[in-house]
Scaffold this active site. Structure first.
Site, PDB file in Angstrom:
ATOM      1  CD  GLU A 292      -3.296   0.122   2.061  1.00  0.00           C
ATOM      2  OE1 GLU A 292      -4.230  -0.657   1.851  1.00  0.00           O
ATOM      3  OE2 GLU A 292      -3.128   0.703   3.148  1.00  0.00           O
TER       4      GLU A 292
ATOM      5  CG  HIS B 195       8.192 -29.629   0.843  1.00  0.00           C
ATOM      6  ND1 HIS B 195       8.878 -30.793   0.600  1.00  0.00           N
ATOM      7  CD2 HIS B 195       8.860 -28.995   1.850  1.00  0.00           C
ATOM      8  CE1 HIS B 195       9.902 -30.871   1.442  1.00  0.00           C
ATOM      9  NE2 HIS B 195       9.913 -29.792   2.204  1.00  0.00           N
TER      10      HIS B 195
ATOM     11  CE  LYS C 200     -11.950   1.695   1.889  1.00  0.00           C
ATOM     12  NZ  LYS C 200     -11.223   2.596   2.758  1.00  0.00           N
TER      13      LYS C 200
HETATM   14  O1  PA5 Z   1      -3.320   1.631   5.968  1.00  0.00           O
HETATM   15  C1  PA5 Z   1      -4.445   2.056   5.811  1.00  0.00           C
HETATM   16  O2  PA5 Z   1      -4.712   3.279   5.849  1.00  0.00           O
HETATM   17  C2  PA5 Z   1      -5.624   1.134   5.595  1.00  0.00           C
HETATM   18  O3  PA5 Z   1      -5.241  -0.195   5.521  1.00  0.00           O
HETATM   19  C3  PA5 Z   1      -6.635   1.259   6.716  1.00  0.00           C
HETATM   20  O4  PA5 Z   1      -5.999   0.920   7.914  1.00  0.00           O
HETATM   21  C4  PA5 Z   1      -7.851   0.337   6.479  1.00  0.00           C
HETATM   22  O5  PA5 Z   1      -8.439   0.623   5.233  1.00  0.00           O
HETATM   23  C5  PA5 Z   1      -8.873   0.531   7.581  1.00  0.00           C
HETATM   24  O6  PA5 Z   1      -9.288   1.862   7.631  1.00  0.00           O
HETATM   25  P1  PA5 Z   1     -10.023   2.444   8.891  1.00  0.00           P
HETATM   26  O7  PA5 Z   1      -9.124   2.324  10.054  1.00  0.00           O
HETATM   27  O8  PA5 Z   1     -10.323   3.862   8.536  1.00  0.00           O
HETATM   28  O9  PA5 Z   1     -11.286   1.631   9.082  1.00  0.00           O
END
Ligand code: PA5
Length: 415
Positions: free
Chosen positions: A282, A303, A407
Site C-alpha cells: 500500500e 514443497h 469502495k
Molecule cells: O493503511 C491504511 O490506511 C488502511 O489499511 C486502513 O488501515 C484500512 O483501510 C482501515 O481503515 P479504517 O481504520 O479507517 O477503518
C-alpha cells in the site's frame, strides 16, 4: 538489534548511487516537510497519558474478561494480529491465558464472510467478552458490519449500561461516525493520531490495546521501537541498515526484480508477513510502479513454491526474516549432533544457496530472540525502510488512492 546481512546481495556494491538521496529522505521524514510522518518520532514522543490509560484499560480487560473482540481491517488489525501471533506460545490463547494475565484476542471485521461472523458470534456469546472497535475513518464497511452485530450481542448479554464499559473505540480524535457514536453512547475512546496512517499505526493505541490485553509488555515493545529509532534515523549508511535495505531494494527493482518474497521460518510469523505485505504494497505500489510483496512460510512452502523460486521467471528477490533462537528451553533433539532448530538453520542455508544459484538475490534479516523488544525493533525497521524505499521510487508512501476505487463500486452496488 535487527541484523541485516547483505553479503549475498551483489547490488550492495552500487549503493552509492542513492546514498545522498536517501539521506535527504531521512531528513525530510524527521522534519515536518512530509504529511503523515507522526510514526517516525512516535517511539519518543507518544502521548504518555494515553499510554498509561491503555495499560489501565488492558488491566481491566485482563481481570474482567476471557476474550477481547478486536474489530478492524487493514492497518487497524494486521499489526496487532502479527504481534500477538509473534509473541504467543503456539497454543497460548487456548491453553495458557489466565485471569489477570491475558485474554484471547479474536479478530473480526476484516472481511465479509457471513459464516465467519456467525460462528464468531456463537463462539463469543458464551464467553465473558469486551470489544475494541478500531477504525480511523470510522466508516469502513467491514468493521461497521461486525461492530453492529457484536454491539447488539453485548447489549443483549450485558444490558445497555454495562455495554458502555465493555466497548472501547479507537478512532479519530474528533470526527467520523464511530467517534460520534462513541460520544453518544458514552464508550471510552483512544485516538488514532491524525498524522499516522493505518499501516504505520501498530505502535499507537490501534495495536497497543489488543497487544496489552493479550498479556504482552507494551513498554518493552516501545523500548524496542525507540532503540530502532535511534539507529534507523541516522543518515549514515554504514550504521543504518534500514537505509541500506531501502537502497538495495531499489537497485534490484531497477534490475527487473519487481517481486520481493518475504520468507520466514517460524509458523507464528505468517501474520508478520501479512503486515509487511500491506505496509509495502500500500505504501510503494502506485502510479504503475512498485515491488510486489509476496511471502513464503518455510520450510512448508519449499514443497509447494520451491520450484517457482528455483526456476520460474527471474523477476524476484528474497528477504529471509529469521529468529536465531526460535526454540523453547526444553529442547528437542534430532540426533546426537543436532537439535531440530539446527535443521531449520541448515534448511535456511541450503535454501539460500539454492536460490542464489537459481539467480534469486537474497537478503538476510535476523533478530536474536522472539520477544517484545525485538518485535518493536522489527516493526520500526520495516516502517522506516519502506518509507525511504518508496521515496527513492518517487511515490508518496502515506496515501492509498487505489484503495478508494473498489469502495466507490461497493457504495454504487449497495444503492
Ligand atoms: O493503511 C491504511 O490506511 C488502511 O489499511 C486502513 O488501515 C484500512 O483501510 C482501515 O481503515 P479504517 O481504520 O479507517 O477503518
Amino acid at each position: 538489534m535487527v541484523k541485516v546481512n547483505f553479503d549475498k546481495a551483489n547490488e550492495i556494491n552500487n549503493i552509492d548511487k542513492y546514498v545522498n538521496e536517501a539521506k535527504e529522505h531521512i531528513s525530510d521524514l524527521l522534519s515536518d516537510k512530509i504529511d503523515m510522518t507522526g510514526w517516525v518520532k512516535h517511539p519518543i514522543n507518544y502521548d504518555k497519558e494515553e499510554f498509561a490509560r491503555i495499560k489501565e484499560v488492558a488491566a481491566e480487560i485482563k481481570n474482567e474478561a476471557e476474550v477481547l473482540v478486536s474489530i478492524g481491517i487493514g492497518g487497524s488489525y494486521l499489526g496487532a494480529k502479527a504481534a500477538i501471533d509473534f509473541l504467543s506460545d503456539y497454543y497460548a490463547n487456548r491453553l495458557k491465558h489466565e485471569k489477570g494475565k491475558g485474554v484471547e484476542v479474536i479478530f473480526v471485521g476484516n472481511g465479509l464472510s457471513e459464516k465467519y461472523l456467525k460462528e464468531t458470534l456463537d463462539y463469543v456469546e458464551g464467553k465473558n467478552f469486551y470489544i475494541n472497535v478500531i477504525s480511523k475513518s470510522g466508516g469502513t464497511l467491514e468493521p461497521a458490519v461486525a461492530f453492529d452485530k457484536f454491539k447488539k450481542l453485548c447489549e443483549k448479554k450485558y444490558g445497555k449500561d454495562e455495554t458502555k464499559k465493555r466497548i472501547i473505540a479507537t478512532t479519530d480524535k474528533e470526527k467520523g461516525i464511530l467517534k460520534e457514536e462513541a460520544n453518544k453512547e458514552g464508550y471510552r475512546t483512544f485516538v488514532v493520531p491524525d498524522n499516522i496512517g493505518g499501516r504505520y499505526s501498530v505502535l499507537s493505541a490501534v495495536g497497543l490495546l489488543p497487544i496489552a490485553a493479550a498479556g504482552y509488555d507494551i513498554d518493552k515493545l516501545l523500548a524496542g521501537a525507540k532503540s530502532a529509532y535511534d539507529v534507523y534515523t541516522k543518515d549514515d549508511v554504514k550504521v543504518n541498515d534500514a537505509m541500506k535495505y531501502a537502497i538495495v531494494r531499489n537497485l534490484y527493482y531497477n534490475n527487473g526484480k519487481d517481486i520481493e518474497v518475504f520468507s520466514t521460518l517460524s509458523p507464528n510469523m505468517q501474520y508478520f508477513s501479512e503486515w509487511l505485505k500491506q505496509l509495502f504494497g500500500e505504501s510503494e505500489c502506485k502510479g504503475n510502479k512498485g515491488i510486489f510483496p509476496a511471502s513464503l512460510n518455510m520450510t512448508a512452502d519449499l514443497h509447494s513454491m520451491g520450484q517457482l523460486m528455483q526456476d520460474g521467471k527471474r523477476n524476484l528477490f528474497e528477504t529471509f526474516i529469521t529468529i536465531t533462537n526460535d526454540y523453547d528451553d526444553d529442547r528437542i533433539r534430532y540426533s546426537d549432533k543436532f537439535y531440530v532448530n539446527d535443521l531449520n538453520d541448515i534448511a535456511l542455508r541450503a535454501t539460500e544457496k539454492a536460490h542464489l544459484t537459481g539467480n534469486v538475490p537474497v537478503i538476510d534479516i535476523r533478530v536474536s530472540e522472539q520477544n517484545e523488544i525485538t518485535l518493536g525493533e522489527l516493526f520500526y525497521f520495516f516502517m522506516m525502510s519502506c518509507a525511504i524505499s518508496a521515496l527513492i521510487l518517487k511515490v508518496n508512501p502515506f496515501n492509498q488512492p487505489g484503495v478508494e476505487e473498489y469502495k466507490k463500486n461497493i457504495k454504487e452496488l449497495l444503492k
